[in-house]
Design a protein around this motif. Structure first.
Motif, PDB file in Angstrom:
ATOM      1  N   PRO A   2       4.558   7.075  -5.130  1.00 42.98           N
ATOM      2  CA  PRO A   2       4.380   5.626  -5.239  1.00 42.98           C
ATOM      3  C   PRO A   2       5.675   4.876  -4.921  1.00 42.98           C
ATOM      4  O   PRO A   2       6.786   5.426  -5.022  1.00 42.98           O
ATOM      5  N   LYS A  30       0.844  -1.198   0.000  1.00 42.70           N
ATOM      6  CA  LYS A  30       0.000   0.000   0.000  1.00 42.70           C
ATOM      7  C   LYS A  30       0.873   1.239   0.000  1.00 42.70           C
ATOM      8  O   LYS A  30       1.537   1.541   0.990  1.00 42.70           O
ATOM      9  N   CYS A  31       0.863   1.961  -1.132  1.00 51.13           N
ATOM     10  CA  CYS A  31       1.765   3.096  -1.282  1.00 51.13           C
ATOM     11  C   CYS A  31       1.003   4.367  -1.646  1.00 51.13           C
ATOM     12  O   CYS A  31      -0.155   4.331  -2.068  1.00 51.13           O
ATOM     13  N   CYS A  39      -0.380  -6.794 -10.194  1.00 48.34           N
ATOM     14  CA  CYS A  39      -0.131  -5.364 -10.115  1.00 48.34           C
ATOM     15  C   CYS A  39       1.290  -5.006 -10.529  1.00 48.34           C
ATOM     16  O   CYS A  39       1.598  -3.835 -10.747  1.00 48.34           O
ATOM     17  N   GLU A  88      -2.856  -7.463  -2.010  1.00 48.59           N
ATOM     18  CA  GLU A  88      -3.430  -6.131  -2.134  1.00 48.59           C
ATOM     19  C   GLU A  88      -2.342  -5.173  -2.589  1.00 48.59           C
ATOM     20  O   GLU A  88      -1.272  -5.112  -1.980  1.00 48.59           O
ATOM     21  N   CYS A  89      -2.601  -4.454  -3.674  1.00 50.86           N
ATOM     22  CA  CYS A  89      -1.620  -3.516  -4.211  1.00 50.86           C
ATOM     23  C   CYS A  89      -2.242  -2.136  -4.392  1.00 50.86           C
ATOM     24  O   CYS A  89      -3.414  -2.013  -4.754  1.00 50.86           O
ATOM     25  N   LYS A  90      -1.426  -1.106  -4.169  1.00 56.79           N
ATOM     26  CA  LYS A  90      -1.876   0.258  -4.378  1.00 56.79           C
ATOM     27  C   LYS A  90      -0.666   1.135  -4.679  1.00 56.79           C
ATOM     28  O   LYS A  90       0.255   1.241  -3.871  1.00 56.79           O
ATOM     29  N   ASN A  91      -0.632   1.706  -5.883  1.00 55.23           N
ATOM     30  CA  ASN A  91       0.420   2.646  -6.286  1.00 55.23           C
ATOM     31  C   ASN A  91       1.817   2.034  -6.157  1.00 55.23           C
ATOM     32  O   ASN A  91       2.717   2.599  -5.521  1.00 55.23           O
ATOM     33  N   LYS A 108      -0.176   7.843  -3.484  1.00 55.34           N
ATOM     34  CA  LYS A 108      -0.437   8.244  -4.862  1.00 55.34           C
ATOM     35  C   LYS A 108       0.593   9.257  -5.339  1.00 55.34           C
ATOM     36  O   LYS A 108       1.051   9.216  -6.488  1.00 55.34           O
TER      37      LYS A 108
END
Length: 392
Positions: free
Chosen positions: A348, A342-343, A388, A370-373, A345
């Motif tokens: 990143p 989880k990173c 991702c 779970e991936c984010k940015n 925006k």
């Protein structure tokens, strides 16, 4: 007979003319300074006197000895340098125990920030098979054992740390440091009882140790670089963590960290990087490789939204996380989501590499992620598959 007498006369005359050398004892036993070691008598002053003598001797090496088969009750104690010897060894073969009742501490100005504190030393070794027992829960806010602002420090030889009131071993501002063959034990529910806390240190080696605590087994925070961790068993505990970094807008930096051949047994986290929103700085050039998990809640986690209280706000600035590799990772996850990346925006996570990973749930079902940015690549066989990341 006359020649013999003349020879003896010459020798005695030369002995008066030649410079004399004074021999100093190089081993100082705390028992010789009044320590009792029955676990009830306050031995603080005896330790202080023994340290004063140890530190004052000019020698290539000098030793302060805590003998075996005894338990020494001591209140907060400072072992401050610089000392006159090139190297100082503290041999802990007996047990050290803190007062169970905080009212017995009689701290200066009623401030008990540390129990045992070494500061300003060069060539310090602390070793032995004794136990350092912090007596635990009645005073959780105090650090048990700290070494600060020192060079060339070595800790190990079978030392056992138990039930710290807070962090077990704090290593602060040390240039060249090794910790090997130590055991750390505290209850899983004990708050903030990090095993080994590394801050502002460089050229660090931690290996062949067993750590079970109520917080991070090892935490590596601001100002630390060139840190190698290997052959460590963690559990229970919150994992081997980079951070937390960037709290209250701090500009924190950690780089060149390698964790290898680590085992996580029933830990809450495994390989973890945690940063606060609103912080600055970076965590970079980090590798976790040859990692084994058994029943670990979060085997892999990067969290740029770390917050240890309820009212946290998302902010634009963040600690930059880049060039992080997870390689040859196997084991089981207590949760279905085994990998969390989880990173931010605006900042990143970049250059993230996952290579050869196989993680299932504890009941041997497929795990998820779970991936984010996140920007990076997945190569080799990865289970769960990380869609991702770019596949190589």
């Amino acid at each position: 007979m006359e020649y013999s007498f003349l020879f003896l006369f010459v020798l005695s005359t030369l002995s008066l003319l030649l410079p004399t050398t004074t021999s100093h004892p190089t081993v100082f036993n705390v028992l010789h300074y009044g320590a009792v070691g029955d676990g009830q008598t306050d031995d603080t002053n005896a330790f202080a006197k023994a340290w004063k003598q140890t530190c004052a001797v000019s020698s290539s090496s000098v030793t302060l000895r805590v003998p075996s088969h005894k338990t020494f009750l001591i209140r907060p104690l400072k072992f401050y340098g610089p000392c006159n010897s090139k190297t100082v060894t503290v041999e802990v073969y007996g047990n050290l125990v803190a007062p169970y009742d905080p009212s017995d501490w009689r701290c200066e100005h009623n401030i008990c920030g540390r129990w045992i504190h070494f500061h300003g030393l060069a060539g310090l070794t602390v070793r032995g098979h004794g136990r350092i027992d912090g007596s635990g829960a009645r005073w959780w806010r105090t650090k048990a054992f700290e070494i600060s602002d020192s060079d060339n420090v070595h800790i190990g030889g079978g030392l056992r740390f138990k039930d710290s009131p807070r962090m077990h071993i704090v290593l602060n501002g040390i240039r060249t440091l090794s910790v090997s063959n130590v055991t750390i034990d505290a209850p899983e529910q004990s708050p903030n009882t990090d095993g080994i806390h590394v801050t502002g240190c460089t050229n660090v080696v931690i290996d062949h140790s067993r750590i079970g605590t109520g917080d991070d087994c090892i935490s590596i925070v601001d100002g630390s670089s060139f840190v190698t961790v290997s052959n460590v068993v963690c559990g229970p505990g919150h994992g081997i963590s980079i951070g937390s970094l960037g709290k209250n807008g701090a500009n924190d930096k950690v780089e060149h960290v390698r964790v290898s051949d680590a085992v996580f047994l029933g830990a809450q986290n495994g390989a973890r990087i945690k940063t606060w929103q609103g912080g600055r700085g970076h965590a970079r050039h980090i590798m976790f490789e040859r990692i084994l998990y058994h029943d670990t809640t979060n085997p892999i986690i990067i969290d740029q939204f770390y917050c240890d209280h309820q009212h946290c706000r998302t902010k634009e600035s963040a600690v930059q996380i880049k060039n992080v590799t997870f390689r040859q990772i196997v084991g089981t996850s207590r949760m279905k989501t085994a990998v969390i990346l989880k990173c931010s925006k605006t900042f990143p996570c970049t250059d993230i590499v996952v290579e050869d990973m196989h993680i299932l749930t504890t009941d041997e079902h497929d795990a998820t992620f779970e991936c984010k940015n996140v920007l990076g690549i997945a190569q080799g066989k990865t289970v769960p598959g990380l869609s991702c990341l770019d596949l190589v």
